[in-house]
Design a protein around this motif. Structure first.
Motif, PDB file in Angstrom:
ATOM      1  N   LEU A 101       0.912  -1.486   0.001  1.00  0.00           N
ATOM      2  CA  LEU A 101      -0.519   0.190  -0.068  1.00  0.00           C
ATOM      3  C   LEU A 101       0.700   1.426   0.007  1.00  0.00           C
ATOM      4  N   MET A 102       2.440   1.344   0.546  1.00  0.00           N
ATOM      5  CA  MET A 102       3.123   2.380   1.325  1.00  0.00           C
ATOM      6  C   MET A 102       3.196   3.227  -1.041  1.00  0.00           C
ATOM      7  N   LYS A 103       3.892   1.903  -1.544  1.00  0.00           N
ATOM      8  CA  LYS A 103       4.296   1.695  -2.664  1.00  0.00           C
ATOM      9  C   LYS A 103       3.046   2.468  -3.733  1.00  0.00           C
ATOM     10  N   MET A 104       2.056   1.641  -3.520  1.00  0.00           N
ATOM     11  CA  MET A 104       0.876   1.571  -4.806  1.00  0.00           C
ATOM     12  C   MET A 104       0.653   3.392  -4.915  1.00  0.00           C
ATOM     13  N   LYS A 105       0.620   3.995  -3.743  1.00  0.00           N
ATOM     14  CA  LYS A 105      -0.142   5.617  -2.801  1.00  0.00           C
ATOM     15  C   LYS A 105       0.897   6.241  -2.947  1.00  0.00           C
ATOM     16  N   LYS A 106       1.965   5.928  -3.651  1.00  0.00           N
ATOM     17  CA  LYS A 106       2.985   6.930  -4.045  1.00  0.00           C
ATOM     18  C   LYS A 106       2.950   8.277  -3.133  1.00  0.00           C
ATOM     19  N   GLU A 107       3.110   8.493  -2.221  1.00  0.00           N
ATOM     20  CA  GLU A 107       2.868   9.120  -0.691  1.00  0.00           C
ATOM     21  C   GLU A 107       4.315   9.257   0.174  1.00  0.00           C
ATOM     22  N   PRO A 108       4.719  10.407   0.525  1.00  0.00           N
ATOM     23  CA  PRO A 108       5.732  10.843   1.241  1.00  0.00           C
ATOM     24  C   PRO A 108       4.916   9.242   3.031  1.00  0.00           C
ATOM     25  N   PHE A 109       6.077   9.554   3.664  1.00  0.00           N
ATOM     26  CA  PHE A 109       6.038   8.632   4.963  1.00  0.00           C
ATOM     27  C   PHE A 109       7.107   9.441   6.402  1.00  0.00           C
ATOM     28  N   SER A 147      -9.251   5.303  -9.053  1.00  0.00           N
ATOM     29  CA  SER A 147      -9.574   4.623 -10.101  1.00  0.00           C
ATOM     30  C   SER A 147     -11.647   5.623 -10.273  1.00  0.00           C
ATOM     31  N   GLN A 148     -11.683   6.055  -9.240  1.00  0.00           N
ATOM     32  CA  GLN A 148     -13.336   6.232  -9.279  1.00  0.00           C
ATOM     33  C   GLN A 148     -13.219   7.504  -9.096  1.00  0.00           C
ATOM     34  N   LEU A 149     -12.473   7.758  -7.961  1.00  0.00           N
ATOM     35  CA  LEU A 149     -12.189   9.402  -7.159  1.00  0.00           C
ATOM     36  C   LEU A 149     -11.237  10.177  -7.627  1.00  0.00           C
ATOM     37  N   GLY A 150     -10.437   9.250  -8.629  1.00  0.00           N
ATOM     38  CA  GLY A 150      -8.977  10.317  -8.612  1.00  0.00           C
ATOM     39  C   GLY A 150      -7.539  10.522  -8.202  1.00  0.00           C
ATOM     40  N   ASP A 151      -8.245   9.783  -6.568  1.00  0.00           N
ATOM     41  CA  ASP A 151      -7.733  10.015  -5.491  1.00  0.00           C
ATOM     42  C   ASP A 151      -6.852   8.870  -4.857  1.00  0.00           C
ATOM     43  N   GLY A 152      -6.222   8.197  -4.873  1.00  0.00           N
ATOM     44  CA  GLY A 152      -6.045   6.738  -4.024  1.00  0.00           C
ATOM     45  C   GLY A 152      -5.772   8.052  -2.626  1.00  0.00           C
ATOM     46  N   ALA A 153      -5.117   8.456  -2.261  1.00  0.00           N
ATOM     47  CA  ALA A 153      -5.284   9.216  -1.138  1.00  0.00           C
ATOM     48  C   ALA A 153      -6.361   9.191  -0.247  1.00  0.00           C
ATOM     49  N   LYS A 154      -7.530   9.015  -0.847  1.00  0.00           N
ATOM     50  CA  LYS A 154      -9.017   9.330  -0.364  1.00  0.00           C
ATOM     51  C   LYS A 154      -9.183   8.100   0.666  1.00  0.00           C
ATOM     52  N   TYR A 155      -8.773   6.861   0.543  1.00  0.00           N
ATOM     53  CA  TYR A 155      -8.622   5.371   0.874  1.00  0.00           C
ATOM     54  C   TYR A 155      -8.911   5.900   2.230  1.00  0.00           C
ATOM     55  N   LYS A 156      -8.588   6.294   3.527  1.00  0.00           N
ATOM     56  CA  LYS A 156      -9.055   6.530   4.277  1.00  0.00           C
ATOM     57  C   LYS A 156     -10.092   7.229   5.455  1.00  0.00           C
ATOM     58  N   GLU A 157     -10.395   7.889   4.664  1.00  0.00           N
ATOM     59  CA  GLU A 157     -11.849   8.699   4.270  1.00  0.00           C
ATOM     60  C   GLU A 157     -12.767   7.718   3.616  1.00  0.00           C
ATOM     61  N   ILE A 158     -12.730   6.999   2.542  1.00  0.00           N
ATOM     62  CA  ILE A 158     -13.626   6.185   1.946  1.00  0.00           C
ATOM     63  C   ILE A 158     -13.645   5.320   2.630  1.00  0.00           C
TER      64      ILE A 158
END
Length: 219
Positions: free
Chosen positions: A80-88, A185-196
């Motif tokens: 998930l860390m790799k797929m999110k393409k976000e720093p941590f 794919s549906q919202l255009g932003d994978g980072a929204k997974y926590k919100e969903i």
């Protein structure tokens, strides 16, 4: 005692060795007379590399501050860390037996690559090797468009395109899906997974199943 964490995940067993490498960006040039000169430049981004144990069962020497996690959950967290393409945040705490903290290393990083090794000689446990790279924030600059006419120079600001699309209200999970993939794919932003995940009452975003209906927004 060492405590090592990647984002919100604390490693159950601290790595025995962590290597930090600073890339050299200096430039060496040779002059006509054969002499060499060295141009000193700003150093490159730091790289951290280490190997750590992912226990398949709960050992007395392993630590689980947020409760026991299976080996599969750690592997899925890395994916998930790799797929999110976000720093941590990569954090190393060095603590004396008395509880006093000696030194803390804390860096914003990206997960460059990782390798999972399963050695039957080590029982059911896994070994993970990771490479992290220091992350520095940068901002893109919008360059104005310049049009030259016979009488004047006209500067036009480039307008941002509206990338919003009609968003479906629900999505049915398919085999191979992850919550991050669905949000991308549906919202255009994978980072929204926590919100969903919160919207759907999903306590662990890594655990979704085919056929599950995911709400993508409030009606």
């Amino acid at each position: 005692m060492y405590k090592v964490s990647l984002g919100e995940i604390t490693l159950p067993v601290a790595p025995s060795k962590i290597t930090m490498k600073v890339k050299n960006n200096n430039k060496t040039m040779e002059l006509i007379d054969g002499r060499e000169i060295n141009f000193l430049r700003t150093p490159g981004l730091k790289e951290f590399s280490f190997e750590f144990l992912i226990p398949h069962i709960r050992y007395p020497f392993a630590e689980y501050p947020d409760g026991f996690m299976t080996a599969q959950q750690y592997i899925e967290a890395l994916e998930l860390m790799k797929m999110k393409k976000e720093p941590f945040t990569f954090q190393v705490q060095r603590i004396l037996p008395s509880g006093k903290e000696l030194l803390k290393t804390s860096e914003r990083v990206s997960l460059e690559d990782y390798t999972i090794t399963e050695d039957t000689g080590n029982g059911l446990d896994f070994m993970a090797s990771v490479t992290l790279k220091q992350y520095k924030e940068h901002k893109s600059v919008n360059t104005p468009m310049v049009q030259v006419t016979q009488d004047a120079v006209i500067v036009k600001e480039e307008k941002q395109r509206d990338s919003k699309k009609d968003t479906p209200s629900t999505y049915t999970v398919k085999k191979g899906d992850s919550l991050w993939k669905i949000c991308k794919s549906q919202l255009g932003d994978g980072a929204k997974y926590k919100e969903i995940a919160e919207l759907n009452g999903i306590s662990n975003p890594n655990l979704i199943y085919p056929g599950q209906v995911i709400k993508l927004g409030t009606t």
